[in-house]
Design a protein around this motif. Structure first.
Motif, PDB file in Angstrom:
ATOM      1  N   LYS A 174     -50.665  14.002  69.469  1.00  0.00           N
ATOM      2  CA  LYS A 174     -50.664  12.895  68.514  1.00  0.00           C
ATOM      3  C   LYS A 174     -49.537  12.989  67.510  1.00  0.00           C
ATOM      4  CE  LYS A 174     -55.395  11.413  68.753  1.00  0.00           C
ATOM      5  NZ  LYS A 174     -56.765  11.788  68.417  1.00  0.00           N
ATOM      6  N   SER A 175     -49.052  14.207  67.298  1.00  0.00           N
ATOM      7  CA  SER A 175     -48.013  14.356  66.265  1.00  0.00           C
ATOM      8  C   SER A 175     -46.750  13.585  66.712  1.00  0.00           C
ATOM      9  CB  SER A 175     -47.689  15.828  66.058  1.00  0.00           C
ATOM     10  OG  SER A 175     -46.999  16.329  67.172  1.00  0.00           O
ATOM     11  N   PRO A 176     -46.026  13.008  65.762  1.00  0.00           N
ATOM     12  CA  PRO A 176     -44.874  12.156  66.104  1.00  0.00           C
ATOM     13  C   PRO A 176     -43.796  12.906  66.910  1.00  0.00           C
ATOM     14  CG  PRO A 176     -45.113  12.423  63.707  1.00  0.00           C
ATOM     15  CD  PRO A 176     -46.298  13.026  64.316  1.00  0.00           C
ATOM     16  N   GLU A 177     -43.579  14.193  66.529  1.00  0.00           N
ATOM     17  CA  GLU A 177     -42.521  14.936  67.251  1.00  0.00           C
ATOM     18  C   GLU A 177     -42.876  15.028  68.722  1.00  0.00           C
ATOM     19  OE1 GLU A 177     -44.033  17.724  64.548  1.00  0.00           O
ATOM     20  OE2 GLU A 177     -43.900  15.680  63.747  1.00  0.00           O
ATOM     21  N   ARG A 178     -44.190  15.335  68.920  1.00  0.00           N
ATOM     22  CA  ARG A 178     -44.622  15.528  70.304  1.00  0.00           C
ATOM     23  C   ARG A 178     -44.630  14.213  71.062  1.00  0.00           C
ATOM     24  NH1 ARG A 178     -49.313  20.039  70.428  1.00  0.00           N
ATOM     25  NH2 ARG A 178     -49.140  20.531  68.229  1.00  0.00           N
ATOM     26  N   LEU A 203     -48.715  12.591  86.969  1.00  0.00           N
ATOM     27  CA  LEU A 203     -47.884  13.043  85.843  1.00  0.00           C
ATOM     28  C   LEU A 203     -47.848  11.992  84.743  1.00  0.00           C
ATOM     29  CD1 LEU A 203     -44.696  14.880  87.136  1.00  0.00           C
ATOM     30  CD2 LEU A 203     -46.310  15.637  85.395  1.00  0.00           C
ATOM     31  N   THR A 204     -47.663  10.730  85.159  1.00  0.00           N
ATOM     32  CA  THR A 204     -47.624   9.634  84.187  1.00  0.00           C
ATOM     33  C   THR A 204     -48.913   9.639  83.359  1.00  0.00           C
ATOM     34  OG1 THR A 204     -46.463   8.401  85.877  1.00  0.00           O
ATOM     35  CG2 THR A 204     -47.194   7.157  83.939  1.00  0.00           C
ATOM     36  N   LEU A 253     -42.817  13.392  74.434  1.00  0.00           N
ATOM     37  CA  LEU A 253     -43.544  12.769  75.536  1.00  0.00           C
ATOM     38  C   LEU A 253     -42.833  11.493  75.998  1.00  0.00           C
ATOM     39  CD1 LEU A 253     -47.341  13.177  74.669  1.00  0.00           C
ATOM     40  CD2 LEU A 253     -46.113  14.201  76.558  1.00  0.00           C
ATOM     41  N   ASP A 254     -42.420  10.721  74.986  1.00  0.00           N
ATOM     42  CA  ASP A 254     -41.722   9.481  75.344  1.00  0.00           C
ATOM     43  C   ASP A 254     -40.466   9.778  76.185  1.00  0.00           C
ATOM     44  OD1 ASP A 254     -43.615   8.046  74.096  1.00  0.00           O
ATOM     45  OD2 ASP A 254     -42.467   7.701  72.247  1.00  0.00           O
ATOM     46  N   ARG A 255     -39.772  10.839  75.733  1.00  0.00           N
ATOM     47  CA  ARG A 255     -38.553  11.229  76.453  1.00  0.00           C
ATOM     48  C   ARG A 255     -38.887  11.634  77.876  1.00  0.00           C
ATOM     49  NH1 ARG A 255     -36.214  14.810  72.629  1.00  0.00           N
ATOM     50  NH2 ARG A 255     -37.048  16.577  73.774  1.00  0.00           N
ATOM     51  N   GLU A 281     -39.716   8.217  84.660  1.00  0.00           N
ATOM     52  CA  GLU A 281     -39.387   6.912  85.235  1.00  0.00           C
ATOM     53  C   GLU A 281     -38.021   6.950  85.930  1.00  0.00           C
ATOM     54  OE1 GLU A 281     -41.581   4.454  85.697  1.00  0.00           O
ATOM     55  OE2 GLU A 281     -42.847   6.052  84.839  1.00  0.00           O
ATOM     56  N   SER A 282     -37.091   7.679  85.294  1.00  0.00           N
ATOM     57  CA  SER A 282     -35.767   7.831  85.921  1.00  0.00           C
ATOM     58  C   SER A 282     -35.914   8.534  87.255  1.00  0.00           C
ATOM     59  CB  SER A 282     -34.841   8.660  85.032  1.00  0.00           C
ATOM     60  OG  SER A 282     -34.772   8.105  83.763  1.00  0.00           O
ATOM     61  N   LEU A 283     -36.780   9.578  87.259  1.00  0.00           N
ATOM     62  CA  LEU A 283     -37.019  10.325  88.505  1.00  0.00           C
ATOM     63  C   LEU A 283     -37.530   9.389  89.596  1.00  0.00           C
ATOM     64  CD1 LEU A 283     -38.710  13.711  87.468  1.00  0.00           C
ATOM     65  CD2 LEU A 283     -36.558  13.435  88.685  1.00  0.00           C
ATOM     66  N   LYS A 284     -38.463   8.539  89.156  1.00  0.00           N
ATOM     67  CA  LYS A 284     -39.059   7.623  90.117  1.00  0.00           C
ATOM     68  C   LYS A 284     -37.984   6.672  90.677  1.00  0.00           C
ATOM     69  CE  LYS A 284     -42.668   4.334  90.956  1.00  0.00           C
ATOM     70  NZ  LYS A 284     -43.535   3.312  90.390  1.00  0.00           N
TER      71      LYS A 284
END
Lengths: 343, 798
Positions: free
Chosen positions: B88-92, B78-79, B96-98, B104-107
């Motif tokens: 590539k678009s900033p919104e996406r 998944l990572t 993605l960052d979220r 990472e929280s899940l992990k």
């Protein structure tokens, strides 16, 4: 005048360039499409140990239809009386591949054998059941409490019986398990030496036919899915990844054939394993052919392992990580969508 | 621009547009594919989160290593998906960052779960149980957030796909619009540059086809149609010029075919050419009689006045080969163009031309094959550059004129030949008539002469009748003379042919000739040295010469020049073709020329006819030239007369030349006494009177004479006769059997006799073309006493 000539030349070159481009594209396309077919390579010799059962149907179809040869394989089918025997042939190095149910695989892994399941080719939820004589006052699964149940100890037949009893709240200790070979099941039940037997087809259907209304059959209702798988030594898989892929491709093709031509497939299979075709037709509805590697295989193996540990069928106490005994790369390369094992 | 170029530009433009569109469509497809893979990734993420949940669930059940491994595997995959480059678009990227943070929280949560299990082992405690529940709940929350983000990503990709599809549809529409515009432009262009000009061209062909050669399509376009139009116009221009040329030629041909002679034909041509081409003046030059110079033809034409001076001066000029404008055209046999005659070094009339202002001139030769017939000169006032086309046209006119002159000449030749033939046929007919008369005449004259001679001999000297008889005899002699001339004309005289040198004959006659012509006439003899020989009767030739001399003399009553000329000539085939009855080959010419009154053509045509005379009554017999004609013809020769009134006359006689040497002229020496004899003579003659006369004459001389009226009777006599016959005197022409046949029959009966033939004229029985067969003896009627007696004696003595 010279300008005119120059322009004319320019036009000619442009035309030539365009035509050349089109020709190059066409040639490239054909070259690439040609490249995929590579006939003429020598056939790879492979021995496949099979259990002489309809559940190995795709193997027979592929063999009879010559699909192995199409993939560059010279396959020898090695018949065995059961999947367990077939797997043993592989373990002893007498064969390269074996068609075998998941239980012998589980036991082999528990014994520490370095094997791989490379694919499941058959599943069925109704291939196994407990058939009980109604005259022994059995009409519900709960009635099995305290009864003598014929079972082949250490097989998935025992696993199925345990699971069914647990599911219906009957502790395994409260039934009398009578150890029988699969071949003894029929006579024992007919003679009344046991009240019920936990067995599989074709013994099961023979008993069903024999008793008719006088017997009751308890299926698992989803507690157990019988699988037949293709197993190889890990070493073989690592050395012959290409052969594995070809075998898988061949079997996929055979499954497609079965789906499209069920009647012809039944005839081929029945002929090959010398089975009554009508019987096969009756059972056909409970068979699922398909080349897969599913998460359920893992769970199935683990469940059986826990059962084996609990019943002291093995001296091991820890459930092994079956991910290490399933070869994903082969099917992933040939048909990735058929691999549902989470990774 | 050429249509081809335009079409090529359109093709390339269309291709370029197709390429651009293709490229954009390709990029759009790429984009769509990318978005679809984005969608797939979003799905995969959602699936992955779901699978993590499954494994978490399994873990919560069994707490086994496999679940941990699988969880880790799935987390890793998944990572990997989340760090992919697809978005590539900033919104996406934000989403993605979220998601990444959530993963990472899940992990972290799962790790805590694992830790919790490890800590508590298999013994469950309420606390660890609670922690497990909380962790599980938290895991679900985070998973939910991730699934929601994944669906957002998917939505964004779907929106992108929709936009891309919209864009490509728009692009396809634009492409269709551009293609429609191109098609419209092409059809417009075709309409303007192809269809319209072609229609114009078509109209042009119809107008021109209707006969208007002045029409021009006049397209200015530089494309193919323009080229075609210009080529078409040019073709029509050429066609027009060709038609004008043909018309000019037709006009001239028609005009000159009506004319009789070269000069009037030339005049017409000069005029027509000047009228048609706008040139000012035309003149013509023709070869002089000996072909050494070109002299001014009376034909000339001027469109303006004031050029008469130039003309008058020009008439004084003659041009040898290569000199002056006509001379140059003559020598080159090609048209000559002189841009400015006043500056030309080879233009002898430059000064005169300058005086009247003539500048440019051209000369066109008129030829028949290689022979120059004339040279036409044309002039204009202004200086002009050489116009090849004009030279060509006038040259074809000249060639037409040449052909016409040639045709006229041929017609003239045929006419002359016909005339000659007619003439010779007429002479032949007259000759035959004259010959027939002469035969009977000779018999009559024989009787008259014979009996008058006999009578004269029997009368005593001083008898007054002797004078009468003498007159009768003289008249008979004159009649015999006439008859002989007639015979000569009719070529029935027996010739005593000899190989002759005409020069010798002339030398022998010289004295006598000079006596004949008198003192007022100057006689010149031009005798060819080495003159060839001819075969002829010397007596006849003398008679020919004398007759011609007499004729010449009579033509010059007031004196003049008389020239006798001999020469060797070669009559070629060409000469033979244009003169009736001439056999080509070597000949000897005898010409007699005078400077007398000459003749008109009408007289010329009749002079050889017997009894035609222009002399006053009594001066000429009208047989002189007839005799000449007959003798020349009988000798195998030809005679031609050239004469013009006031310019004198020339007679030219051509006799075939022979290679043999000339014989000595035979001169007969006769004794004064008539010879006598006693031999037996048989006379065979159908004319009884002649027979009786001969009998009388011969008996008187002592001969024994037998007579027979015909061949059969003579044979009878011979059969019964015992003594030999020495001479048979036989008429050549008899009814039933001719003299020759008779002689042969007679030889069957008896031998040893000689035959002396007699006849008023010859025919093919004993002579061929007047020449006696070898070994034959012949005596010409009318018989004279002397002649007969001497001939018989000559035959007997042979």
């Amino acid at each position: 005048m010279s300008g005119e000539v120059k322009t004319k030349k320019l036009f000619q070159y442009t035309y030539l360039l365009l035509i050349g481009g089109v020709i190059a594209l066409l040639v490239g396309y054909f070259w690439l499409s040609q490249k995929q077919q590579r006939p003429g390579e020598p056939l790879e010799k492979v021995t496949l140990a099979e259990p002489t059962q309809p559940s190995a149907g795709p193997v027979y179809i592929a063999y009879i239809k010559g699909y192995f040869k199409d993939e560059g394989l010279d396959v020898t089918l090695q018949p065995h009386t059961s999947g367990k025997a077939a797997l043993n042939a592989v373990l002893e190095g007498k064969a390269d591949l074996a068609v075998v149910a998941e239980t012998p695989i589980m036991f082999a892994v528990m014994r520490g054998e370095k094997i791989y399941a490379i694919a499941t080719l058959f599943t069925s939820e109704k291939n196994m059941a407990i058939i009980a004589r109604k005259d022994r006052k059995i009409s519900l699964p709960a009635d099995l409490k305290g009864k003598r149940i014929g079972v082949s100890i250490g097989t998935n037949g025992e696993f199925f019986m345990d699971a069914l009893l647990v599911m219906h709240g009957i502790p395994v200790k409260e039934v009398k398990a009578v150890s029988l070979t699969p071949e003894e099941m029929f006579d024992s039940l007919v003679k009344g030496e046991v009240d019920a037997v936990s067995t599989w087809h074709p013994h099961l259907i023979r008993l069903q036919k024999k008793f008719g209304e006088r017997a009751i059959t308890f299926y698992g209702d989803g507690i157990y899915t019988w699988t037949f798988n293709v197993a190889v030594m890990q070493e073989f898989a690592h050395k012959n990844p290409e052969v594995i892929q070809r075998v898988l491709r061949t079997l996929i093709k055979a499954v497609e054939f079965i789906r499209e031509n069920p009647d012809e497939s039944r005839k081929i299979i029945a002929d090959y394993i010398r089975m009554d075709e009508s019987l096969l037709r009756e059972l056909w509805g409970i068979y699922n052919f398909g080349i897969t590697l599913e998460q359920s295989l893992l769970i199935n193996l683990e469940n059986q392992t826990r059962w084996a540990i609990k019943n002291k069928l093995t001296d091991k106490t820890k459930v092994p990580n079956y991910l290490n005994f399933i070869y994903l790369d082969g099917l992933k390369a040939v048909k990735p969508e058929a691999v549902t094992i989470i990774r | 621009m050429k249509i081809r170029t335009r079409l090529q530009i359109i093709a390339i433009f269309s291709l370029a547009i197709a390429l651009v569109i293709g490229l954009v469509l390709f990029l759009t497809a790429q984009r769509v594919n990318k978005e679809i893979s984005g969608l797939k990734i979003a799905d995969e993420i959602a699936k992955g989160v779901f699978e993590l949940n499954i494994i978490t669930y399994e873990y919560l059940l069994h707490h086994e290593e496999r679940m941990q491994t699988q969880w880790q595997l799935r987390h890793d995959s998944l990572t990997k998906l989340l760090t992919g480059e697809e978005f590539k678009s900033p919104e996406r990227r934000l989403i993605l960052d979220r998601m990444h943070q959530n993963l990472e929280s899940l992990k972290a949560l799962f790790s805590q779960l694992v830790e919790n299990y490890k800590r508590r082992g298999r013994k469950e405690s309420a606390l660890s149980r609670e922690l497990e529940e909380r962790l599980a709940g938290q895991l679900l929350v985070k998973s939910q957030a991730m699934v929601s983000d994944a669906s957002q990503l998917a939505e964004a990709s779907r929106a992108e796909v929709a936009i891309a599809q919209q864009r490509s549809s728009l692009l396809v529409m634009v492409f269709v619009a551009i293609m429609a515009a191109i098609i419209a432009a092409v059809s417009f262009m075709f309409g303007r540059s192809v269809v319209k000009p072609i229609r114009k061209l078509h109209e042009g062909t119809e107008i021109i086809g209707a006969g208007n050669l002045d029409y021009r399509v006049g397209t200015t376009a530089k494309d193919e149609i323009g080229q075609l139009s210009r080529a078409f116009d040019e073709m029509i221009g050429k066609r027009k010029r060709a038609e004008e040329e043909v018309r000019l030629l037709q006009t001239i041909t028609f005009a000159i075919s009506e004319t009789g002679d070269v000069h009037s034909a030339l005049k017409i041509v000069l005029q027509k050419v000047c009228e048609a081409t706008g040139w000012i003046m035309g003149e013509a030059w023709v070869p002089n009689s000996d072909g050494t110079n070109l002299e001014c033809s009376p034909a000339w034409y001027s469109r303006v006045e004031g050029l008469e001076k130039f003309r008058k001066e020009s008439e004084k000029f003659t041009f040898p080969l290569g000199i002056g404008l006509p001379g140059r055209a003559w020598s080159s046999k090609k048209p000559v163009w002189v841009g400015n005659v006043t500056l030309d070094s080879n233009f002898p009339r430059a000064e005169i031309a300058k005086g009247v202002g003539l500048k440019t001139a051209m000369a066109i030769p008129v030829l028949i094959g290689d022979e120059i017939v004339a040279v036409m000169d044309f002039f204009v006032f202004e200086a002009r550059k050489e116009d090849e086309r004009l030279l060509e046209i006038i040259s074809s006119v000249a060639s037409q004129l040449g052909s016409l002159i040639q045709r006229k000449r041929a017609e003239q030749e045929v006419r002359v030949l016909e005339e000659q033939l007619r003439q010779s046929q007429k002479m032949e007919a007259i000759g035959r008539l004259a010959g027939g008369i002469a035969h009977d005449f000779n018999n009559l004259l024989t009787i008259i002469k014979g009996y008058s001679q006999l009578s004269f001999g029997e009368l005593k000297e001083g008898d007054p009748l002797r004078e009468n008889i003498e007159e009768i005899r003289k008249a008979a002699d004159r009649a015999a003379d006439l008859t002989r001339q007639l015979l000569a004309f009719s070529r029935r005289q027996v010739m005593e042919v000899q190989v002759l040198d005409l020069n010798t004959v002339l030398k022998n006659l010289d004295k006598m000739l000079r006596r004949m012509i008198g003192e007022d006439i100057e006689l010149t003899t031009l005798l060819f040295e080495d003159l060839g020989r001819v075969k002829a009767d010397p007596g006849q030739i003398e008679q020919v010469i004398m007759n011609l001399i007499v004729n010449a003399r009579d033509a010059m009553p007031r004196g003049g020049k008389l020239t006798i000329e001999t020469a060797n000539v070669e009559l070629d085939k060409e000469y033979a073709r244009t003169h009736v009855a001439v056999t080509p080959g070597p000949h000897v010419m005898l010409a007699v020329s005078d400077t007398g009154v000459g003749m008109t053509p009408e007289i010329k045509a009749k002079i050889f006819e017997p009894f035609f005379t222009t002399k006053e009554k009594g001066r000429g017999t009208g047989l002189g030239l007839s005799t000449v004609y007959g003798i020349v013809k009988q000798s195998g020769g030809n005679i031609w007369v050239y004469s013009e009134p006031g310019r004198g006359t020339t007679f030219k006689i051509y006799l075939p030349r022979v290679d043999e040497l000339a014989e000595e002229l035979r001169v007969k020496v006769e004794g004064p006494e008539l010879p006598r004899g006693s031999e037996t003579i048989l006379i065979v003659e159908d004319d009884e009177k002649v027979r009786k006369l001969a009998l009388k004459i011969l008996e008187k001389q002592g001969y024994e004479v037998l007579e027979a009226g015909g061949g059969n009777e003579a044979l009878e006599i011979c059969r019964g006769l015992e003594k030999p016959i020495h001479v048979v005197l036989a008429d050549v022409v008899m009814p039933g059997m001719d003299g020759r046949q008779f002689a042969e029959k007679l030889r069957e009966v008896c031998q040893g006799f000689k035959v002396l033939y007699m006849s008023g004229y010859t025919d093919n029985t004993i002579a061929h073309h007047g020449i006696l067969d070898e070994g034959l003896d012949f005596i010409q009627k009318p018989l004279s006493v002397d002649g007969l007696v001497r001939k018989v004696r000559e035959v007997l003595d042979k």
